[in-house]
Structures are given as C-alpha cells and as structure tokens.
Design a protein around this motif. Structure first.
Motif, PDB file in Angstrom:
ATOM      1  N   LEU A  55       0.814  -1.215   0.000  1.00 39.89           N
ATOM      2  CA  LEU A  55       0.000   0.000   0.000  1.00 39.89           C
ATOM      3  C   LEU A  55       0.850   1.269   0.000  1.00 39.89           C
ATOM      4  O   LEU A  55       0.411   2.309  -0.482  1.00 39.89           O
ATOM      5  CB  LEU A  55      -0.941   0.008   1.208  1.00 39.89           C
ATOM      6  N   ALA A  56       2.061   1.179   0.532  1.00 40.57           N
ATOM      7  CA  ALA A  56       2.927   2.355   0.617  1.00 40.57           C
ATOM      8  C   ALA A  56       3.654   2.652  -0.693  1.00 40.57           C
ATOM      9  O   ALA A  56       4.254   3.724  -0.826  1.00 40.57           O
ATOM     10  CB  ALA A  56       3.943   2.165   1.741  1.00 40.57           C
ATOM     11  N   LEU A  57       3.577   1.742  -1.663  1.00 42.28           N
ATOM     12  CA  LEU A  57       4.249   1.983  -2.939  1.00 42.28           C
ATOM     13  C   LEU A  57       3.694   3.248  -3.581  1.00 42.28           C
ATOM     14  O   LEU A  57       2.490   3.440  -3.681  1.00 42.28           O
ATOM     15  CB  LEU A  57       4.052   0.806  -3.893  1.00 42.28           C
ATOM     16  N   PHE A  81      -0.774  14.783  -3.085  1.00 42.75           N
ATOM     17  CA  PHE A  81      -0.388  14.193  -1.813  1.00 42.75           C
ATOM     18  C   PHE A  81      -0.994  12.799  -1.712  1.00 42.75           C
ATOM     19  O   PHE A  81      -2.144  12.578  -2.093  1.00 42.75           O
ATOM     20  CB  PHE A  81      -0.859  15.084  -0.656  1.00 42.75           C
ATOM     21  N   PRO A  82      -0.252  11.837  -1.202  1.00 41.23           N
ATOM     22  CA  PRO A  82      -0.670  10.433  -1.232  1.00 41.23           C
ATOM     23  C   PRO A  82      -1.877  10.120  -0.341  1.00 41.23           C
ATOM     24  O   PRO A  82      -2.298  10.931   0.473  1.00 41.23           O
ATOM     25  CB  PRO A  82       0.565   9.691  -0.755  1.00 41.23           C
ATOM     26  N   SER A  83      -2.347   8.895  -0.510  1.00 35.72           N
ATOM     27  CA  SER A  83      -3.557   8.437   0.167  1.00 35.72           C
ATOM     28  C   SER A  83      -3.337   8.015   1.615  1.00 35.72           C
ATOM     29  O   SER A  83      -4.265   7.992   2.394  1.00 35.72           O
ATOM     30  CB  SER A  83      -4.132   7.244  -0.587  1.00 35.72           C
ATOM     31  N   HIS A  84      -2.157   7.629   1.975  1.00 34.33           N
ATOM     32  CA  HIS A  84      -1.834   7.178   3.329  1.00 34.33           C
ATOM     33  C   HIS A  84      -2.545   5.873   3.706  1.00 34.33           C
ATOM     34  O   HIS A  84      -2.844   5.629   4.867  1.00 34.33           O
ATOM     35  CB  HIS A  84      -2.129   8.257   4.374  1.00 34.33           C
ATOM     36  N   TYR A  85      -2.807   5.014   2.732  1.00 39.19           N
ATOM     37  CA  TYR A  85      -3.465   3.735   3.026  1.00 39.19           C
ATOM     38  C   TYR A  85      -2.664   2.883   4.013  1.00 39.19           C
ATOM     39  O   TYR A  85      -3.230   2.242   4.885  1.00 39.19           O
ATOM     40  CB  TYR A  85      -3.675   2.926   1.748  1.00 39.19           C
TER      41      TYR A  85
END
Length: 116
Positions: A40-42, A64-68
C-alpha cells in the motif's frame, strides 16, 4: 474492503493470517500485515507537476498520497481487543470508520486544494 466489517483485533489478525494467494494460513498476521502495508505504501511520495516559478503563469500541481498504509495501522489500533458479548448476545455490528477506509489523496494546484 475485507476489513470493513471486522469487529475486533482478533478478527483483524485472523484476516491478516489468511492473506495469501490461495487463502490458506500463511505465516504470522504481523508478517502478512507488513506485506500489505509495504504494498500500500508503494508510490506514496508527494508527486509534483508543472513548472511553477520556472515558466511564468504555469501551474504547480502537488498530489499528496492516500496514506493507506498508515490507515491500515490505524484500523488495527481503533479496534477493541475482542468482540463484546452481553447476556449471550453479540452487540450490533459496527463498520470501521469510513475515514480509514477511503482514499484521502489530496490535489493542490497553485496552493489551492481541488475537489474538497
């Protein structure tokens, strides 16, 4: 989505324990959780597009990323240790917080957030 209706840390650990290609028990839940978090961090770095100060009047776009991956850990922390049973009956099911299940990707163009 397989975590949407889990009710306790024990449920979460059981789901993680069974994450594999063939859904067989495949190692520890912590190891499988780390594999999911790593996946998920990719691509979770801020992406910047546009020329900004280089070309006059060109827009600068920041995604800005999703932070899943972070949300996955927060789901676990938010759960009770076990399912609450009172007088032999389970309490009503509670859905995992939607804020932890949905993408929180943000797009900012020239300092102004788009789509919120």
């Amino acid at each position: 989505m397989s975590l949407r209706w889990i009710q306790s840390k024990m449920d979460y650990e059981n789901v993680m324990r069974h994450l594999s290609i063939d859904f067989m028990v495949s190692g520890s839940w912590q190891s499988n959780q780390q594999k999911v978090a790593d996946f998920l961090a990719l691509g979770e770095e801020v992406q910047r597009y546009g020329l900004g100060n280089v070309v006059p009047n060109a827009s600068t776009v920041n995604i800005f990323p999703s932070h899943y991956a972070k949300n996955l850990m927060e789901i676990y922390k938010s759960l009770p240790d076990s399912i609450d049973v009172r007088d032999g009956e389970l309490k009503s099911l509670v859905e995992v917080s939607s804020s932890l299940m949905e993408s929180c990707t943000r797009i900012v163009v020239d300092g102004m957030e788009v789509g919120r």
